[in-house]
Motif scaffolding. Structure first.
Motif, PDB file in Angstrom:
ATOM      1  N   UNK A 509       0.828  -1.210   0.000  1.00 50.55           N
ATOM      2  CA  UNK A 509       0.000   0.000   0.000  1.00 50.55           C
ATOM      3  C   UNK A 509       0.865   1.265   0.000  1.00 50.55           C
ATOM      4  N   UNK A 510       1.994   1.229   0.690  1.00 53.66           N
ATOM      5  CA  UNK A 510       2.891   2.386   0.671  1.00 53.66           C
ATOM      6  C   UNK A 510       3.382   2.663  -0.749  1.00 53.66           C
ATOM      7  N   UNK A 511       3.729   1.613  -1.471  1.00 55.79           N
ATOM      8  CA  UNK A 511       4.164   1.773  -2.866  1.00 55.79           C
ATOM      9  C   UNK A 511       3.050   2.370  -3.703  1.00 55.79           C
ATOM     10  N   UNK A 512       1.845   1.826  -3.564  1.00 52.83           N
ATOM     11  CA  UNK A 512       0.722   2.283  -4.377  1.00 52.83           C
ATOM     12  C   UNK A 512       0.310   3.712  -4.020  1.00 52.83           C
ATOM     13  N   UNK A 513       0.372   4.058  -2.738  1.00 50.50           N
ATOM     14  CA  UNK A 513       0.058   5.434  -2.332  1.00 50.50           C
ATOM     15  C   UNK A 513       1.051   6.414  -2.944  1.00 50.50           C
ATOM     16  N   UNK A 514       2.327   6.063  -2.895  1.00 48.52           N
ATOM     17  CA  UNK A 514       3.366   6.925  -3.465  1.00 48.52           C
ATOM     18  C   UNK A 514       3.197   7.041  -4.975  1.00 48.52           C
ATOM     19  N   UNK A 515       2.862   5.931  -5.607  1.00 42.84           N
ATOM     20  CA  UNK A 515       2.677   5.925  -7.055  1.00 42.84           C
ATOM     21  C   UNK A 515       1.494   6.802  -7.452  1.00 42.84           C
ATOM     22  N   UNK A 516       0.386   6.679  -6.727  1.00 45.80           N
ATOM     23  CA  UNK A 516      -0.798   7.454  -7.060  1.00 45.80           C
ATOM     24  C   UNK A 516      -0.638   8.935  -6.709  1.00 45.80           C
ATOM     25  N   UNK A 517       0.206   9.226  -5.747  1.00 42.27           N
ATOM     26  CA  UNK A 517       0.467  10.633  -5.434  1.00 42.27           C
ATOM     27  C   UNK A 517       1.139  11.333  -6.612  1.00 42.27           C
ATOM     28  N   UNK A 518       1.993  10.620  -7.337  1.00 41.87           N
ATOM     29  CA  UNK A 518       2.712  11.212  -8.474  1.00 41.87           C
ATOM     30  C   UNK A 518       1.985  11.001  -9.786  1.00 41.87           C
ATOM     31  N   UNK A 519       1.283   9.860  -9.912  1.00 44.36           N
ATOM     32  CA  UNK A 519       0.584   9.528 -11.158  1.00 44.36           C
ATOM     33  C   UNK A 519      -0.871   9.165 -10.814  1.00 44.36           C
ATOM     34  N   UNK A 520      -1.685  10.163 -10.508  1.00 46.90           N
ATOM     35  CA  UNK A 520      -3.016   9.875  -9.952  1.00 46.90           C
ATOM     36  C   UNK A 520      -4.024   9.325 -10.942  1.00 46.90           C
ATOM     37  N   UNK A 521      -3.825   9.531 -12.235  1.00 49.89           N
ATOM     38  CA  UNK A 521      -4.905   9.244 -13.172  1.00 49.89           C
ATOM     39  C   UNK A 521      -4.635   8.092 -14.141  1.00 49.89           C
ATOM     40  N   UNK A 529      -2.934 -13.363 -11.893  1.00 48.97           N
ATOM     41  CA  UNK A 529      -3.192 -14.643 -12.528  1.00 48.97           C
ATOM     42  C   UNK A 529      -4.678 -14.920 -12.594  1.00 48.97           C
ATOM     43  N   UNK A 530      -5.450 -13.853 -12.683  1.00 57.47           N
ATOM     44  CA  UNK A 530      -6.898 -13.936 -12.568  1.00 57.47           C
ATOM     45  C   UNK A 530      -7.324 -13.208 -11.318  1.00 57.47           C
ATOM     46  N   UNK A 531      -8.305 -13.725 -10.608  1.00 62.53           N
ATOM     47  CA  UNK A 531      -8.862 -13.041  -9.443  1.00 62.53           C
ATOM     48  C   UNK A 531      -8.157 -13.348  -8.148  1.00 62.53           C
ATOM     49  N   UNK A 532      -6.852 -13.548  -8.177  1.00 63.07           N
ATOM     50  CA  UNK A 532      -6.110 -13.918  -6.974  1.00 63.07           C
ATOM     51  C   UNK A 532      -5.922 -12.797  -5.975  1.00 63.07           C
ATOM     52  N   UNK A 533      -6.242 -11.567  -6.390  1.00 67.68           N
ATOM     53  CA  UNK A 533      -6.140 -10.441  -5.461  1.00 67.68           C
ATOM     54  C   UNK A 533      -7.159  -9.396  -5.887  1.00 67.68           C
ATOM     55  N   UNK A 534      -8.352  -9.489  -5.338  1.00 72.64           N
ATOM     56  CA  UNK A 534      -9.422  -8.535  -5.657  1.00 72.64           C
ATOM     57  C   UNK A 534     -10.079  -8.112  -4.350  1.00 72.64           C
ATOM     58  N   UNK A 535      -9.957  -6.850  -3.997  1.00 72.17           N
ATOM     59  CA  UNK A 535     -10.582  -6.354  -2.777  1.00 72.17           C
ATOM     60  C   UNK A 535     -10.700  -4.846  -2.868  1.00 72.17           C
ATOM     61  N   UNK A 536     -11.476  -4.274  -1.967  1.00 67.41           N
ATOM     62  CA  UNK A 536     -11.786  -2.849  -2.052  1.00 67.41           C
ATOM     63  C   UNK A 536     -10.713  -1.941  -1.466  1.00 67.41           C
ATOM     64  N   UNK A 537      -9.671  -2.479  -0.870  1.00 69.95           N
ATOM     65  CA  UNK A 537      -8.538  -1.627  -0.523  1.00 69.95           C
ATOM     66  C   UNK A 537      -7.625  -1.485  -1.734  1.00 69.95           C
ATOM     67  N   UNK A 538      -7.363  -2.579  -2.421  1.00 69.18           N
ATOM     68  CA  UNK A 538      -6.549  -2.499  -3.641  1.00 69.18           C
ATOM     69  C   UNK A 538      -7.215  -1.635  -4.702  1.00 69.18           C
ATOM     70  N   UNK A 539      -8.540  -1.717  -4.795  1.00 68.55           N
ATOM     71  CA  UNK A 539      -9.248  -0.980  -5.842  1.00 68.55           C
ATOM     72  C   UNK A 539      -9.306   0.530  -5.572  1.00 68.55           C
ATOM     73  N   UNK A 540      -8.736   0.983  -4.456  1.00 74.12           N
ATOM     74  CA  UNK A 540      -8.526   2.419  -4.282  1.00 74.12           C
ATOM     75  C   UNK A 540      -7.442   2.921  -5.234  1.00 74.12           C
ATOM     76  N   UNK A 541      -6.599   2.008  -5.691  1.00 76.90           N
ATOM     77  CA  UNK A 541      -5.456   2.380  -6.518  1.00 76.90           C
ATOM     78  C   UNK A 541      -5.578   1.903  -7.965  1.00 76.90           C
ATOM     79  N   UNK A 542      -6.544   1.025  -8.236  1.00 77.72           N
ATOM     80  CA  UNK A 542      -6.694   0.432  -9.564  1.00 77.72           C
ATOM     81  C   UNK A 542      -8.063   0.778 -10.132  1.00 77.72           C
ATOM     82  N   UNK A 543      -8.129   0.876 -11.438  1.00 75.90           N
ATOM     83  CA  UNK A 543      -9.390   1.220 -12.085  1.00 75.90           C
ATOM     84  C   UNK A 543     -10.225  -0.005 -12.427  1.00 75.90           C
TER      85      UNK A 543
END
Length: 736
Positions: A509-521, A529-543
């Motif tokens: 999350x620290x990596x993703x927060x830093x990434x979105x701070x510089x590249x928000x859009x 590998x499919x749906x191996x990581x799908x949740x509403x905390x990750x989707x704060x950073x992914x479209x």
């Protein structure tokens, strides 16, 4: 004692305890309300907070104080309690929400109500915080409930703080502790594995504890997601029944306990999995648990899922109310075998098809150990000079010249043992020093508990964007779970190894927060590998996310159906590929129910298929706003029928898009009778039109006929799905 098995006339979840020997006097009453629902917490005579009500909101808030509070039972049932956050080691003998060991070694805990406050954050959201403290030890817990009034969604988490002089140990630290009363409870949960995600199972909960959990680490949701449906009294349908949809916003190991106690009531405890995850808490340090998110409806699963979709698009998914890019991906066209010339041809194919973006998948990097298969190169994020002698910048320019945007695949959390990174930094890799390495897809996770590794992972993306600012899309993959969990960094810094599973996710999350701070859009796909990581905390950073590597369209009908309960269509990456036996139209129509992409060789399409595909992209662009932002109604369940049908309707009910598919073909199966539509205005008049017809085919739909919304939702409509028309898309438009 009379059993607390529910009387038929009792209100839903009302804890009526008049048959008990004694009950506590009413204490502080704390209603937590949305537009339609309420969770009510009340303290007993000992100032323990308990849940006294869950269900439909009462019209008069002061009436909640009339509900008798359930005290701890002392007549042979000691320790069974409707606690709002169950402590361990003192009076409670049920499954705890919080278990700790104090700095002096004492494992007991009690939590007493101190105070609470409710803050209206804006017109729609309110935060209620309840402070609890141990009366003996300097430990406190704040229970937080953020309500989203219009959407009927509650986001719940806890904050644990110690002021003891020494370090305490958290053994279990849940996000949420809820308590329900009903005649019966029915749990729908999901299982699967790679390419077989989201298989639903519904079970009647009986006495004991049913645990849903993951111990996989990085790719935590491979076998099951942290999402469920809970029906009360009887199994809910799409349109009827009392049902809760719940999910944990955490990209790591999770645990959910469903405990039916001796009164046949249900205790739900949800949070981070405490397996191998004892966590130290120093003096004045605070531990914030991830959010548990839920919605409740008395009108069935469809209404509950629309609540969640409306909330997610507005409050949680990155650019959830915005747009998305259609794309052409090269993975199934080339796999690892490509060069600049071949890719340039694919750019032109993407433009010919009409999509917005070309996505370059795996295989573009590494030189000493070139990424020509999945056995080497991960971690060495330099362009492969043989495949791409002019670099990524050249590809971005060539794509732009072809009239299309450029995106790229990365898997920055992982490393192949056959890589320069592994040779230079073996201490950056999660592995047991005394055990043989165990691989999944020939790779291991990097140790994101290590700040140096966090900087390295961030640097991969930052370098790509800095050198190629016109990169328009990222596909972020994660293909391995965590074996032999051990961190050289934690060992060197004299921290506990049991922190690794938690600190890995915090590091991500620290990596993703830093990434979105510089590249928000910049749009990013969440892939594992499919749906191996799908949740509403990750989707704060992914479209968007990748539901499955299985792109067989028949399987995708079922998968996307189940995912759609928890995640709106704008998040579902759905690609047209050569998987499956269905015709191109079926494959395309299924992909149009989500965020459309292609993973085909455009040059191999015959004239009609190319014309149809170009038409499909154009049609999709005309309907995508309804699919992405409309209300979803599931009409015909493919698990119970030989065909599937669902519909997206605009908020003002002026336009709807109906998708129907033949999913079974025994004895001439198909939609030979009308079925009732939903999501229309009964007083409005509508016309219907079939979309996305294959070239030189005609529709049997009477497009000059006008129907009232009442007729379509009462008498029904027949899209004429059959063995010759295996997929049908209908546009329903209100007329003046």
């Amino acid at each position: 004692m009379i059993s607390q098995r529910r009387f038929a006339l009792a209100p839903l979840f009302l804890l009526l305890l008049s048959s008990l020997n004694a009950y506590a006097q009413n204490g502080v009453t704390i209603p937590i309300e949305t537009r339609e629902n309420a969770l009510v917490i009340q303290t007993d005579k000992d100032n323990h907070p308990g849940i006294i009500y869950f269900g439909k909101k009462l019209g008069k808030a002061s009436d909640y104080a009339l509900v008798p509070s359930q005290s701890r039972q002392r007549d042979g049932n000691a320790g069974i309690y409707n606690s709002a956050y169950t402590p361990s080691g003192s009076w409670n003998v049920s499954e705890p929400a919080l278990q700790i060991t104090h700095s002096d070694g004492n494992p007991s805990l009690d939590l007493i109500y101190v105070s609470h406050k409710t803050v209206k954050e804006n017109e729609n959201t309110t935060l209620t915080s309840i402070l609890l403290k141990d009366p003996i030890y300097a430990v406190q817990v704040t229970l937080n409930y953020r309500t989203f009034f219009q959407e009927n969604v509650v986001e719940q988490w806890s904050e644990i703080k110690s002021s003891e002089k020494g370090q305490i140990m958290l053994q279990k630290y849940a996000s949420a502790n809820l308590y329900f009363v009903a005649k019966d409870f029915y749990l729908t949960h999901y299982n699967g594995t790679w390419a077989k995600e989201m298989n639903p199972e519904e079970e009647h909960l009986t006495a004991g504890i049913r645990v849903l959990d993951s111990k996989l680490g990085t790719r935590a949701n491979l076998f099951q997601p942290p999402s469920f449906m809970l029906s009360f009294d009887k199994p809910a349908t799409e349109t009827e029944g009392k049902v809760m949809l719940g999910t944990l916003a955490w990209s790591g190991n999770f645990r959910m306990d469903f405990e039916v106690d001796s009164y046949h009531n249900l205790r739900l405890i949800a949070g981070i999995n405490n397996y191998a995850s004892e966590y130290p808490l120093s003096s004045n340090q605070e531990f914030k648990t991830p959010s548990f998110i839920y919605t409740f409806s008395e009108n069935g699963k469809g209404d509950a899922s629309r609540n969640l979709h409306n909330w997610a698009r507005k409050y949680r998914i990155l650019d959830g109310e915005g747009s998305r890019l259609t794309l052409l991906n090269n993975w199934e066209a080339t796999y690892f075998d490509f060069n600049e010339e071949k890719l340039a041809g694919l750019f032109k194919d993407g433009k010919k098809l009409g999509v917005d973006l070309f996505l370059l998948d795996d295989g573009w990097f590494a030189n000493k150990y070139p990424r020509n298969n999945d056995g080497a190169g991960l971690g060495d994020w330099q362009e492969n000079v043989k495949k791409l002698p002019h670099g990524i910048g050249y590809l971005v320019k060539e794509a732009k010249n072809a009239g299309i945007k450029f995106g790229i695949w990365v898997e920055p959390e992982m490393v192949n043992p056959k890589s320069e990174l592994y040779e230079k930094h073996p201490d950056w890799v999660i592995k047991q020093p005394q055990r043989p390495e165990h691989y999944m897809r020939n790779q291991l996770p990097l140790d994101l508990s290590n700040p140096e590794v966090q900087n390295f992972v961030y640097g991969i993306l930052d370098k790509l964007f800095t050198e190629n600012p016109e990169i328009a899309y990222i596909k972020w993959d994660c293909n391995a779970i965590t074996f032999n969990a051990h961190s050289a960094y934690l060992e060197k810094s004299k921290q506990k190894q049991s922190q690794l599973y938690v600190d890995y996710v915090k590091g991500l999350y620290k990596v993703l927060e830093k990434l979105r701070a510089k590249y928000p859009k910049v749009p990013m796909m969440l892939c594992s590998g499919g749906g191996g990581r799908v949740d509403y905390e990750a989707l704060k950073y992914f479209t968007e996310f990748w539901p499955s590597d299985n792109t067989d369209p028949l399987e995708r009908v079922f998968m996307q159906w189940e995912y759609s309960y928890f995640y709106p269509a704008i998040t579902h990456s759905a690609h047209v590929t050569d998987w499956g036996k269905q015709p191109l139209k079926f494959r395309t129509d299924v992909a149009m129910m989500g965020k459309l992409g292609y993973d085909i060789v455009v040059s191999h399409l015959n004239e009609k298929d190319l014309k149809f595909s170009q038409q499909s992209v154009s049609t999709y662009n005309a309907i995508k706003d309804v699919v992405w932002h409309g209300d979803l109604y599931r009409l015909v369940d493919p698990k119970q029928n030989d065909f599937a049908s669902l519909m997206f309707s605009t908020k003002n009910k002026d336009r709807a898009i109906l998708f129907s598919y033949l999913t079974g073909n025994r004895n001439g199966a198909g939609s030979d009778i009308p079925f009732r539509l939903q999501g229309l205005n009964p007083a409005k008049q509508y016309k219907v039109k079939e979309l996305n017809l294959y070239p030189e085919t005609k529709t049997p739909i009477k497009e000059d006929q006008t129907y009232s919304g009442e007729f379509l939702m009462t008498a029904g409509f027949n899209p004429a799905v059959s063995a010759r028309r295996t997929s049908v898309i209908i546009e329903i438009t209100a007329v003046d």
